[in-house]
Write a protein that holds these residues in place. Structure first.
Motif, PDB file in Angstrom:
ATOM      1  N   PRO A 123      15.680   9.086 -20.636  1.00 54.20           N
ATOM      2  CA  PRO A 123      15.766   8.352 -22.004  1.00 54.20           C
ATOM      3  C   PRO A 123      16.202   6.740 -21.647  1.00 54.20           C
ATOM      4  O   PRO A 123      17.172   6.736 -20.854  1.00 54.20           O
ATOM      5  N   GLY A 124      15.209   6.017 -22.299  1.00 55.56           N
ATOM      6  CA  GLY A 124      15.194   4.597 -22.214  1.00 55.56           C
ATOM      7  C   GLY A 124      14.763   3.884 -20.973  1.00 55.56           C
ATOM      8  O   GLY A 124      14.605   2.840 -21.012  1.00 55.56           O
ATOM      9  N   ASN A 125      14.490   4.582 -19.748  1.00 62.06           N
ATOM     10  CA  ASN A 125      13.768   4.204 -18.875  1.00 62.06           C
ATOM     11  C   ASN A 125      12.253   3.829 -19.081  1.00 62.06           C
ATOM     12  O   ASN A 125      11.468   4.660 -19.497  1.00 62.06           O
ATOM     13  N   VAL A 126      11.784   2.634 -18.551  1.00 67.38           N
ATOM     14  CA  VAL A 126      10.594   2.115 -18.767  1.00 67.38           C
ATOM     15  C   VAL A 126      10.139   1.381 -17.501  1.00 67.38           C
ATOM     16  O   VAL A 126      11.056   0.547 -16.962  1.00 67.38           O
ATOM     17  N   ALA A 127       9.011   1.470 -17.076  1.00 66.98           N
ATOM     18  CA  ALA A 127       8.182   0.874 -16.033  1.00 66.98           C
ATOM     19  C   ALA A 127       7.752  -0.538 -16.427  1.00 66.98           C
ATOM     20  O   ALA A 127       7.005  -0.478 -17.550  1.00 66.98           O
ATOM     21  N   VAL A 128       7.813  -1.560 -15.759  1.00 68.75           N
ATOM     22  CA  VAL A 128       7.388  -2.764 -15.951  1.00 68.75           C
ATOM     23  C   VAL A 128       6.598  -3.388 -14.697  1.00 68.75           C
ATOM     24  O   VAL A 128       7.144  -3.103 -13.564  1.00 68.75           O
ATOM     25  N   ARG A 129       5.562  -3.936 -14.947  1.00 64.83           N
ATOM     26  CA  ARG A 129       4.712  -4.242 -13.720  1.00 64.83           C
ATOM     27  C   ARG A 129       4.066  -5.532 -13.755  1.00 64.83           C
ATOM     28  O   ARG A 129       3.823  -6.213 -14.862  1.00 64.83           O
ATOM     29  N   GLY A 130       4.217  -6.188 -12.534  1.00 70.27           N
ATOM     30  CA  GLY A 130       3.799  -7.706 -12.644  1.00 70.27           C
ATOM     31  C   GLY A 130       3.257  -7.921 -11.316  1.00 70.27           C
ATOM     32  O   GLY A 130       3.051  -7.113 -10.244  1.00 70.27           O
ATOM     33  N   TYR A 131       2.635  -9.154 -11.296  1.00 71.90           N
ATOM     34  CA  TYR A 131       2.078  -9.963 -10.150  1.00 71.90           C
ATOM     35  C   TYR A 131       3.065  -9.914  -9.093  1.00 71.90           C
ATOM     36  O   TYR A 131       4.236 -10.674  -9.278  1.00 71.90           O
ATOM     37  N   SER A 132       2.900  -9.649  -7.746  1.00 69.11           N
ATOM     38  CA  SER A 132       3.597 -10.022  -6.671  1.00 69.11           C
ATOM     39  C   SER A 132       2.782 -10.533  -5.400  1.00 69.11           C
ATOM     40  O   SER A 132       1.977  -9.728  -5.177  1.00 69.11           O
ATOM     41  N   PRO A 133       2.855 -11.761  -5.130  1.00 64.94           N
ATOM     42  CA  PRO A 133       2.102 -12.355  -4.102  1.00 64.94           C
ATOM     43  C   PRO A 133       2.407 -11.952  -2.731  1.00 64.94           C
ATOM     44  O   PRO A 133       3.163 -12.815  -1.945  1.00 64.94           O
ATOM     45  N   VAL A 134       1.948 -10.679  -2.566  1.00 65.73           N
ATOM     46  CA  VAL A 134       2.223 -10.293  -1.001  1.00 65.73           C
ATOM     47  C   VAL A 134       1.361  -8.862  -0.921  1.00 65.73           C
ATOM     48  O   VAL A 134       0.993  -8.436  -1.766  1.00 65.73           O
ATOM     49  N   SER A 135       0.779  -8.880   0.298  1.00 68.48           N
ATOM     50  CA  SER A 135      -0.146  -7.808   0.697  1.00 68.48           C
ATOM     51  C   SER A 135       0.499  -7.199   2.026  1.00 68.48           C
ATOM     52  O   SER A 135       1.169  -7.731   2.704  1.00 68.48           O
ATOM     53  N   GLU A 136       0.226  -5.812   2.089  1.00 70.35           N
ATOM     54  CA  GLU A 136       0.451  -5.160   3.333  1.00 70.35           C
ATOM     55  C   GLU A 136      -0.808  -5.105   4.475  1.00 70.35           C
ATOM     56  O   GLU A 136      -1.975  -4.804   3.848  1.00 70.35           O
ATOM     57  N   GLY A 137      -0.496  -5.593   5.597  1.00 70.75           N
ATOM     58  CA  GLY A 137      -1.808  -5.582   6.667  1.00 70.75           C
ATOM     59  C   GLY A 137      -1.499  -4.911   7.771  1.00 70.75           C
ATOM     60  O   GLY A 137      -0.148  -4.615   8.183  1.00 70.75           O
ATOM     61  N   LEU A 138      -2.641  -4.378   8.567  1.00 70.61           N
ATOM     62  CA  LEU A 138      -2.433  -3.889   9.637  1.00 70.61           C
ATOM     63  C   LEU A 138      -2.673  -5.015  10.686  1.00 70.61           C
ATOM     64  O   LEU A 138      -4.153  -5.417  10.789  1.00 70.61           O
ATOM     65  N   ALA A 139      -1.793  -5.479  11.617  1.00 68.38           N
ATOM     66  CA  ALA A 139      -2.069  -6.579  12.282  1.00 68.38           C
ATOM     67  C   ALA A 139      -2.325  -6.344  13.667  1.00 68.38           C
ATOM     68  O   ALA A 139      -1.587  -5.101  14.304  1.00 68.38           O
ATOM     69  N   PHE A 140      -3.038  -6.995  14.340  1.00 71.91           N
ATOM     70  CA  PHE A 140      -3.573  -6.604  15.744  1.00 71.91           C
ATOM     71  C   PHE A 140      -3.053  -7.557  16.801  1.00 71.91           C
ATOM     72  O   PHE A 140      -2.794  -8.987  16.565  1.00 71.91           O
ATOM     73  N   ASN A 141      -2.722  -7.129  17.737  1.00 66.68           N
ATOM     74  CA  ASN A 141      -2.317  -7.920  19.093  1.00 66.68           C
ATOM     75  C   ASN A 141      -3.785  -8.312  19.740  1.00 66.68           C
ATOM     76  O   ASN A 141      -4.023  -7.154  20.530  1.00 66.68           O
ATOM     77  N   GLN A 142      -4.470  -9.239  19.813  1.00 70.01           N
ATOM     78  CA  GLN A 142      -5.774  -9.574  20.300  1.00 70.01           C
ATOM     79  C   GLN A 142      -5.707  -9.854  21.822  1.00 70.01           C
ATOM     80  O   GLN A 142      -6.901 -10.037  22.402  1.00 70.01           O
ATOM     81  N   SER A 143      -4.420 -10.038  22.454  1.00 72.20           N
ATOM     82  CA  SER A 143      -4.425 -10.167  23.713  1.00 72.20           C
ATOM     83  C   SER A 143      -4.577  -8.714  24.368  1.00 72.20           C
ATOM     84  O   SER A 143      -4.618  -8.548  25.628  1.00 72.20           O
ATOM     85  N   ARG A 144      -4.494  -7.608  23.580  1.00 69.20           N
ATOM     86  CA  ARG A 144      -4.624  -6.445  24.130  1.00 69.20           C
ATOM     87  C   ARG A 144      -5.970  -5.648  23.876  1.00 69.20           C
ATOM     88  O   ARG A 144      -6.307  -5.811  22.912  1.00 69.20           O
ATOM     89  N   LYS A 145      -6.545  -5.073  24.923  1.00 72.38           N
ATOM     90  CA  LYS A 145      -7.617  -4.476  24.572  1.00 72.38           C
ATOM     91  C   LYS A 145      -7.514  -2.850  24.077  1.00 72.38           C
ATOM     92  O   LYS A 145      -6.408  -2.555  24.161  1.00 72.38           O
TER      93      LYS A 145
END
Length: 611
Positions: free
Chosen positions: A312-334
Motif C-alpha cells: 500500500p502506498g508504493n508508486v513507481a515514478v519514471r524519468g529520463y536518466s542520461p546514461v546508457s550501458e555499453g559493451l566496450a572493446f579493447n581494440q588492441s586485442r584481436k
C-alpha cells in the motif's frame, strides 16, 4: 552500486546512482533508533544511493567517501542541477538564491539566500563560499584545476558584498562545463573548517595558477592538502541544508530539521532516517515492507517490482536518466581490432532480449549506437538519428561481417582467421546485478550463434576500473552517454580511456596500453560524408564550442561511433524510483527534471508535503 573510492562514487552517481548495485541480500537492517524519536514529528525514511554501507565511525565530511554527509539533507551545493536533455546549466536554488551567467559563460555571479544561516545560527556568507571553493581546489575539477592552461579553470573569485560572489573563468581555454562545476560546489562553514587551509592559501593559489618560478611546488602543496580535507572530522554537524545529523549507528543515520534553514517552513519532515544497506536485495525488502518514503534508482527484477507495487502506498515514478550501458572493446586485442567483428557482434546481440533480462524496470533497449542516450540523440540529432545504422538482430548480416573479417566457421563454431580457437570473455563487477545478468544474456546469445563466450567477474568496482585501465580485459561493460553536456558524453568514447590526453591545453594521442588507454582505438577514423576525422580533437572542441558548432560536432561523432563501434550500446537507463504516498505526497512525477536529485532536495524545495 558499491564503491570504496570517492572518484568511483562520483562517476557512478553521474551515471545511474544505485543502478548497478548487487551484493548480499538479507532482511532489512534495524533502524537503531528508539520509538521516542519517531514520535517527535513527521519522519521521512529513505536510503542514500551514494552510501551503501553506512559507516558510523566516518566523519561528518562531504569529501570523505564514507562520510556522514548526505547530499541535499545536510550537505549543500550552491544550486541543484536540473535534468535537461541538452542544457547542463539549469538549476534549482541551493545555498544560492539566484545567479547570473555571462552570455559567453565567462563568469557567474551568485546571490546567496538572504536569510541563509548555518544550523548553529551564523549567517552563510560569500566568505564561506570563497573558502569552500578553496577547499574544492585541493580536490581538483573543471572549475578548480590548478594547471593555468586547463580548460574551464576559474581565474578570479571576487566577493561583491556579504551575500554576493562572482567567479570568473579563465579566458584562454574556456569550458562549457564551468558553470555546472561551480554550482555543484559543496559549501562548508569557514568557522568550522578553517584549519584545513593555510592562512596564505590564496597567495599559494595565485602562484600555482601561473607560470612563475615555484608554480609547480605551489600546485604540489595544494594537492597535498587533499588528504587533510578528506580526513577532516568536525566535532559536530554544522549544516547549510534542511537537516542536521543527530546521530549515526550501523543501522541508520538520524537527521533532524535545521530550524535555521532558509526554507524551513516548507520542509515537510521533522526528522529523516537514512537506512543502511549493502545490496539491492535489502532495498527491495525495505520497499516490500513499506518502510521507505522514497528510494532512488535501484536495479529491480520485474517480479520483485510487482511485489513492491503491491505494498500500500508504493508508486513507481519514471524519468529520463542520461546514461546508457555499453559493451566496450579493447581494440588492441584481436579480433576486436577489426571493425567487422564488432559490427558482427552488434548484429548478433538481441538488445531487447538482453534488456528484458538485465534491466526490465530500469532500461529500454538502445535503438542503436551513437554515444548518446536515445532521448538525447533525438534532441541533438533530430532526423539524423534515423539515418544511423540500427544494427538490428540479424544473424545473416553478422555472418557476412565475420567472414569479411576473415573469421572461419568450423563444426558450427567460429574461429580466428588462422583457425585457432576464439574464446570471448566479457568482464563485469560481481556486485552489479544488472550488468551481470546482461553479460550472461549476451554470452548465451553468442554461444547459440557459434561464438564461445563466457562471463568473468571482478570482485568489486574499484578493482574492475583499475584492471580495465590497465588493459587486462578484452571486452567489458562500460557506462556511456553521461549527459547532458556533450563534452562529457563523448569523453566516454573519445577521451582518456581511448588514448586522448589533454594536458596544458595540448591534446595528444597515446599508444594503446599506455597511460590508461585501454580502448585502443585508432587516432583517426573515416566518417561517410566527412572524410577522415580525429574524434578526440572534436570531442575536446565540444568543451568550448558554441551551440551551433556543438550540434555539428555531435552529429559527426555520433556517426563515427555508429560506424566504428568502440562500444555497442545495449540499453538506455530509465530512472525508475519508488515512492510511498502513505505518509507524504507531492513527490516529483514522471519525467520531472528533479528526479535525479535526492529526496533531500525535494524536501528543501518544498515539493514534498506532509499528509
Amino acid at each position: 552500486m558499491k564503491r570504496t573510492a570517492a572518484a568511483a562514487v562520483s562517476l557512478c552517481l553521474a551515471a545511474v546512482t544505485a543502478a548497478c548495485g548487487g551484493g548480499a541480500g538479507g532482511a532489512p537492517g534495524t533502524t537503531g533508533a528508539s520509538s521516542g524519536d519517531a514520535s517527535t514529528g513527521a519522519v521521512f525514511t529513505t536510503i542514500d544511493a551514494l552510501k551503501p554501507g553506512i559507516d558510523a565511525n566516518a566523519p561528518i565530511n562531504p569529501y570523505n567517501p564514507k562520510g556522514n554527509a548526505f547530499r541535499g539533507f545536510n550537505a549543500e551545493w550552491l544550486g541543484w542541477t536540473k535534468n535537461h536533455l541538452t542544457d547542463p546549466n539549469l538549476f534549482y536554488p541551493g545555498v544560492a538564491r539566484s545567479w547570473q551567467i555571462a552570455p559567453d559563460q565567462s563568469s557567474i555571479t551568485l546571490r546567496l539566500q538572504p536569510d541563509g544561516r548555518w544550523s548553529d545560527g551564523r549567517p552563510i556568507t560569500a566568505e564561506d563560499v570563497k573558502f569552500s571553493i578553496g577547499v574544492a581546489y585541493t580536490q581538483g575539477g573543471t572549475a578548480y584545476a590548478l594547471d593555468p592552461s586547463a580548460a574551464g579553470a576559474a581565474s578570479d573569485i571576487a566577493i561583491l558584498d556579504e551575500r554576493t560572489i562572482r567567479i570568473t573563468q579563465a579566458a584562454e581555454n574556456p569550458s562549457s562545463t564551468f558553470v555546472r562545476s561551480v554550482m555543484e560546489t559543496v559549501i562548508v562553514p569557514r568557522h568550522v573548517w578553517g584549519s584545513v587551509l593555510p592562512a596564505d592559501f590564496w597567495q599559494r593559489l595565485k602562484v600555482a595558477q601561473s607560470d612563475a618560478p615555484g608554480a609547480g611546488a605551489a600546485r604540489a602543496g595544494i594537492t597535498a592538502l587533499a588528504e587533510k580535507v578528506i580526513t577532516f572530522a568536525p566535532p559536530r554537524d554544522v549544516s547549510a541544508g534542511p537537516f542536521v545529523l543527530k546521530r549515526v549507528n550501523p543501522g541508520e543515520a538520524l537527521l533532524v530539521k535545521n530550524r535555521y534553514f532558509h526554507n524551513a517552513a516548507a520542509v515537510a519532515a521533522d526528522q529523516v532516517r537514512v537506512l543502511n544497506y549493502t545490496g539491492n536485495e535489502q532495498v527491495w525488502n525495505y520497499l516490500v515492507a513499506g518502510r521507505l518514503d522514497s528510494a532512488p534508482f535501484t536495479a529491480v527484477p520485474a517480479g520483485v517490482m510487482r511485489r513492491i507495487l503491491r505494498t500500500p502506498g508504493n508508486v513507481a515514478v519514471r524519468g529520463y536518466s542520461p546514461v546508457s550501458e555499453g559493451l566496450a572493446f579493447n581494440q588492441s586485442r584481436k579480433p576486436y581490432d577489426n571493425v567487422h567483428v564488432r559490427r558482427a557482434l552488434a548484429h548478433l546481440i538481441d538488445r531487447a532480449q538482453v534488456t528484458k533480462v538485465a534491466s526490465p524496470e530500469g532500461g529500454t533497449a538502445s535503438v542503436t549506437t551513437s554515444g548518446l542516450h536515445q532521448r538525447a540523440a533525438q534532441a541533438w540529432l533530430g532526423d539524423g538519428l534515423a539515418a544511423l545504422e540500427p544494427y538490428r538482430h540479424d544473424p545473416a548480416r553478422a555472418e557476412a561481417e565475420l567472414r569479411a573479417a576473415g573469421m572461419r566457421k568450423t563444426g558450427g563454431r567460429w574461429t580466428l582467421p588462422d583457425g585457432s580457437p576464439w574464446k570471448m570473455t566479457i568482464n563485469v563487477p560481481a556486485s552489479f546485478s544488472d550488468w551481470l545478468a546482461g553479460a550472461k544474456a549476451v554470452t548465451s546469445q553468442l554461444n547459440d550463434a557459434g561464438i564461445e563466450a563466457e562471463v568473468v567477474t571482478t570482485a568489486d568496482y574499484p578493482l574492475y576500473l583499475e584492471e580495465m585501465a590497465a588493459g587486462k580485459y578484452d571486452v567489458g561493460f562500460w557506462l556511456v552517454a553521461l549527459g547532458p553536456a556533450p563534452y562529457n558524453i563523448f569523453q566516454r568514447l573519445y577521451g582518456a580511456q581511448n588514448g586522448w590526453k589533454l594536458f596544458g591545453g595540448k591534446l595528444r594521442h597515446v599508444p594503446a596500453g599506455t597511460e590508461g588507454n585501454w580502448m585502443g582505438g585508432a587516432e583517426t577514423v573515416e566518417v561517410a560524408g566527412e572524410g577522415r576525422i580525429d574524434p578526440g580533437a572534436l570531442a575536446v572542441r565540444l568543451n568550448s564550442a558554441p551551440e551551433a558548432e556543438q550540434r555539428r560536432i555531435v552529429s559527426i561523432l555520433a556517426r563515427a561511433a555508429n560506424q566504428d563501434l568502440p562500444v555497442i550500446q545495449l540499453w538506455d537507463y530509465v530512472n525508475t524510483q519508488v515512492v510511498n504516498t502513505t505518509r507524504f505526497d507531492g513527490f516529483p512525477g514522471d519525467d520531472s527534471d528533479a528526479l535525479r536529485l535526492t529526496s533531500g532536495v525535494w524536501l528543501q524545495l518544498g515539493m514534498i508535503k506532509r499528509k
